[in-house]
Design an enzyme around this catalytic site. Structure first.
Site, PDB file in Angstrom:
ATOM      1  CD  GLU A 308     -49.233  60.595 -34.788  1.00 32.40           C
ATOM      2  OE1 GLU A 308     -49.733  61.592 -34.250  1.00 32.40           O
ATOM      3  OE2 GLU A 308     -49.790  59.974 -35.700  1.00 32.40           O
TER       4      GLU A 308
HETATM    5  C1  TNX Z   1     -51.328  63.325 -36.498  1.00 34.41           C
HETATM    6  S1  TNX Z   1     -49.337  64.549 -37.968  1.00 34.41           S
HETATM    7  C2  TNX Z   1     -50.994  62.406 -37.510  1.00 34.41           C
HETATM    8  C3  TNX Z   1     -52.003  61.637 -38.364  1.00 34.41           C
HETATM    9  C4  TNX Z   1     -53.562  62.195 -37.802  1.00 34.41           C
HETATM   10  C5  TNX Z   1     -53.606  63.604 -37.402  1.00 34.41           C
HETATM   11  C6  TNX Z   1     -54.731  64.250 -37.025  1.00 34.41           C
HETATM   12  C7  TNX Z   1     -48.913  63.331 -38.475  1.00 34.41           C
HETATM   13  C8  TNX Z   1     -47.751  63.106 -39.349  1.00 34.41           C
HETATM   14  N1  TNX Z   1     -49.705  62.131 -38.116  1.00 34.41           N
HETATM   15  O1  TNX Z   1     -51.884  60.432 -38.299  1.00 34.41           O
HETATM   16  O2  TNX Z   1     -54.483  61.708 -38.725  1.00 34.41           O
HETATM   17  O3  TNX Z   1     -52.402  63.911 -36.338  1.00 34.41           O
HETATM   18  O4  TNX Z   1     -55.038  65.470 -36.675  1.00 34.41           O
END
Ligand code: TNX
Length: 498
Positions: A308
């Site tokens: 992300e």
């Molecule tokens: C996505 S999945 C994220 C996290 C968040 C989560 C909440 C991923 C690798 N990153 O930073 O906490 O969604 O569901």
């Protein structure tokens, strides 16, 4: 005879007779000169506690008597897997054989589940009306996958050493062997780094909602590593980069491209922060962090996050960063693992891809031969709400009711990746909305047990067969004080349940 073991073992052959009754005189026998086996014997003694006599069963070394013994031994068994075991319950004795102590540990977890749930109450006293009896049986068992994981996000909300130990205890009962600790994020930095002390002094002081946060000293962390090792659990440390890193950016101004320290953050947005990839000090910082944590970590892996990254574009910059970090991780003797975005970089053969996206995104690039851990968000994420009535949890990936957490398979969701490349499965628990262990347990149970079975049990799985076995865990979970979600989808074996 219908059994209620969870995860389901490979084979289960009921024996004849009444099985074995643990009495005040029953002793546990372990081989001489083997500390691991002695420790497992003591665990078993503690678990039985004073349920069968005024003191917990004695742990003895040497030749067991023909009767009234629980024998834990190492030896050749048919199954070659490192974690395999055989367990026989007969009237005279109980025997658990592993080719290594790891298997014996799992045999003991199975035996725990064969004994009555009241044994789990720490202070249950011997009572003749409640014999501590295990039914006669022969079991041969070993896991499907070598990575049977749970992830705990201790960054969004901090969970202290005792909380993490409790989580590991509950994992071990379900034969999970990998605890991935999400040790840093925008909201908090949770592990002491001696060469960069502000990370915890400043970056450890908050959490979602503005609470006090907290962090593990290196000694705390080593204590967790040792606690896990004694229970067959490897800890995988994760330090998120290049994004999800505001806590570090608030602790050290020089990690920001503009040289200005960020404010601490206690909201729940993702993807906004990024460490300055153009500055050399960033790589010095990351090298120090990886070096210090790697030195405390006997396990083979270091997780670098990598997901992300909304603010590090164009992509070539991201790719160059991941490749450089991969070199750093390897220089400290660890194999890198990262969320599946890292698959766009040139990965070394030993690097592991942690597949999380529910939409099947980067499968083609992932199929280059790297090993994969499967945590697809719409099935394995424990922070997703069960349904619209869940008071905590998120639902961006899905509502995941208990049957949804069980009725899927890691091979089916990773089409194009050979079975041999699937290391295993992991259930992440992000804690934006989980502020206490009660919250964590309510999100994790019963769904973590479903994931544990996916990781351990071979052969076909059916919700209709699983549901009653899952429901049968209720008395034991209650005795252990687990705050589990009494989902109406599960036929719980509880007074007053349907
Ligand atoms: C996505 S999945 C994220 C996290 C968040 C989560 C909440 C991923 C690798 N990153 O930073 O906490 O969604 O569901």
């Amino acid at each position: 005879m219908q059994h209620t073991l969870l995860p389901r073992p490979n084979t289960f052959e009921p024996g004849t007779g009444d099985g074995f009754a643990v009495s005040a005189t029953t002793a546990i026998y372990v081989p001489a000169g083997n500390e691991d086996m002695m420790r497992i014997g003591r665990f078993l003694s503690d678990w039985i506690g004073i349920a069968a006599g005024p003191t917990p069963p004695r742990v003895e070394v040497g030749t067991p008597p023909p009767r009234d013994a629980i024998v834990l031994q190492l030896g050749q068994i048919a199954d070659p897997a490192a974690e395999a075991y055989e367990l026989t319950v007969a009237a005279e004795r109980i025997t658990i054989t592993g080719r290594a102590s790891a298997g014996v540990f799992y045999g003991v977890q199975t035996l725990r589940q064969l004994l009555p749930p009241f044994v789990e109450h720490e202070a249950t006293r011997a009572d003749a009306s409640r014999p501590v009896r295990a039914a006669a049986v022969r079991i041969a068992d070993s896991p499907r996958f070598t990575w049977r994981g749970a992830m705990l996000d201790v960054a969004r909300h901090f969970f202290d050493v005792d909380d993490v130990k409790r989580y590991m205890d509950l994992m071990a009962l379900h034969k999970l062997n990998t605890l991935h600790l999400h040790l840093s994020d925008d909201q908090g930095w949770r592990i002491e780094i001696k060469s960069w002390p502000n990370l915890t002094a400043e970056g450890g002081r908050t959490e979602v909602g503005g609470g006090a946060g907290g962090f593990y000293t290196q000694q705390d962390y080593s204590d967790l590593v040792a606690y896990g090792r004694d229970r067959g659990i490897t800890i995988i440390p994760e330090i998120e980069m290049p994004s999800h890193i505001n806590a570090a950016l608030a602790s050290y101004a020089e990690l920001n491209c503009d040289g200005v320290a960020r404010q601490r953050y206690s909201g729940i947005e993702v993807g906004f922060s990024v460490v300055c990839v153009d500055k050399e000090v960033t790589y010095k910082f990351l090298d120090d962090v990886v070096r210090e944590i790697a030195a405390l970590t006997p396990g083979p892996y270091f997780h670098i996050g990598g997901d992300e990254v909304r603010s590090l574009l164009p992509e070539p910059k991201y790719i160059a960063f991941i490749e450089r970090v991969q070199t750093i991780v390897q220089s400290h003797g660890k194999e890198m693992i990262g969320w599946d975005e890292i698959a766009s970089a040139q990965l070394q053969k030993t690097t592991v891809i942690h597949y999380w996206r529910p939409d099947g995104a980067p499968l083609q690039s992932m199929a280059k031969g790297n090993r994969v851990v499967v945590s697809v968000a719409n099935r394995a994420y424990l922070d997703m709400q069960y349904d619209t009535s869940s008071p905590i949890g998120l639902h961006w990936a899905a509502y995941i009711d208990v049957p949804d957490s069980y009725d899927w398979d890691p091979l089916a969701v990773t089409k194009g990746i050979p079975e041999s490349a699937i290391l295993g499965v992991e259930a992440p628990l992000w804690t934006e909305t989980a502020a206490s262990m009660r919250d964590v347990e309510w999100l994790a149970f019963p769904r973590l047990a479903a994931i544990a079975e996916i990781g351990w049990s071979k052969g076909e799985r059916q919700w209709a067969e699983f549901a009653p076995r899952l429901g049968a865990q209720a008395p034991r979970w209650t005795a252990l004080g687990i705050n589990f979600n009494r989902s109406p989808k599960v036929p719980w074996a509880l007074p007053g349940s349907r």
